[in-house]
Design an enzyme around this catalytic site. Sequence first.
Site, PDB file in Angstrom:
ATOM      1  N   ASP A 149       0.825  -1.208   0.000  1.00  0.00           N
ATOM      2  CA  ASP A 149       0.000   0.000   0.000  1.00  0.00           C
ATOM      3  C   ASP A 149       0.860   1.259   0.000  1.00  0.00           C
ATOM      4  OD1 ASP A 149       0.997  -0.520   2.510  1.00  0.00           O
ATOM      5  OD2 ASP A 149      -0.935  -0.538   3.531  1.00  0.00           O
ATOM      6  N   ASN A 150       1.844   1.289   0.886  1.00  0.00           N
ATOM      7  CA  ASN A 150       2.732   2.439   0.962  1.00  0.00           C
ATOM      8  C   ASN A 150       3.569   2.597  -0.295  1.00  0.00           C
ATOM      9  OD1 ASN A 150       5.478   3.773   1.916  1.00  0.00           O
ATOM     10  ND2 ASN A 150       3.933   4.356   3.403  1.00  0.00           N
TER      11      ASN A 150
END
Length: 447
Positions: A266-267
Amino acid sequence: MSLSPSRYAPLMLTTVLLVWYAILWLISLTGWRAARRRYSSRPRSPLSSSAADSVPGVSILRPLKGLDPNLYENLECTFTQEYPKYEIIMSVADAHDQALRVANDLIAKYPHVSARVNIGEEVVGVNPKINNLMPAYNQAAYDILWVLDSNVTVASGTLGRAVDALQGAGADAGKKRISLVHHVPFATAAGSELGARLEEAFINTNHARMYIALNTLAIDSCVMGKSNIYRRSDLEQVVGGLKIPAAPGDPSPRGLRAFGKYLAEDNMIAGALWHELDTRHDLSCDVAYNAIGNMDLAAYCWRRIRWIRVRKQMVMAATLLEPMTESAVVGSLVALALYSVFSVPLWLFFPLHMLAWLIVDLDVYNSLAGHPVPEGQRFRFVVAWLLREFLALPIWAYAVFGSQVTWRGRQYEVLKNGEVRLADAHSGGISSWFKGRRGYQHLNTDG
């Protein structure tokens, strides 16, 4: 009058600490003020009542594995979105997964919603969530994708407001294009186990305050992937290189498959969209309600250790500086410095410092929840908050000296830039002693 070296050094150290202390308070108050403003009103999106052919379609992707807490309610919230044009694709890797029955029950309950379940995966890396999502990603009918974890529920107007933000509704002229919209997590602990209470206190106060502050300052990408909305056409342009756009003809994998090598996909996705496409993100005025199941103290500690080890390989400098952002650590150091140089009593400064920190955090909770901590839970919440603050340093100290983590039953070695590989069962190091111990397996909780 000149100062002797014995007095000069403590005075300089105290000055540096006070400057850092002021900066930290400025960042914290930025998050507090932004939380008050951003979450005070959640207006209904005009898209909610628009005709289906006048709004962009959205494909909602929900990766499933097992029976997460409140799974039925979590999945149902996507069937009741106030938005005229969307589809839901739920994904399970195994045909015998228990989540499959819940998904099918909801499809039967809402026959008017375009929804289906994909069974199977496409292995493109070591990250099981990416492998789970790949078939749904490839089959999605619409360009806008909303990737929503299975342990998260949202309000019915969330999708409309997120699409508004993604399209830049109300944005100032001259700002960079928005490529991703995300939501701040808000933890709800159903059980009474200590670890769940610590996680709830952390996510809803310290984490939320800093998360909102960093996204308000917008110096760099800062995204947690509980609920993210972005365009597939944007993702297909990036290779996960983060800092530079992909060169023409670059054979590196693009799109979602490029992130199968990361644990914190996600990051990394958010960072790639930010840097490679030179775009920005927007934090919506909704929250992602994260249901926490049974989590004991060991599970909480191992979960924090896991993500510190991942962050260490992604942003080493920020991770090493992390203890100096914790209230107990920085408060203790400033208290000792003030006592040493100005004879300020320790018993006076430190309690006042912690009380001020607590008041700000409780107000952040209030802003996100729309109400204060319930009176019957307030004492228990404050105790959990205090314990979380004082555990932060020992957890960090253990985490930075290891590189192995366990996620959803598999052990990984965290490599440079946050990439991971399946860990060698015979690898050494201080953390290998713990691998066979019962507590190490608690890293599986709430992937």
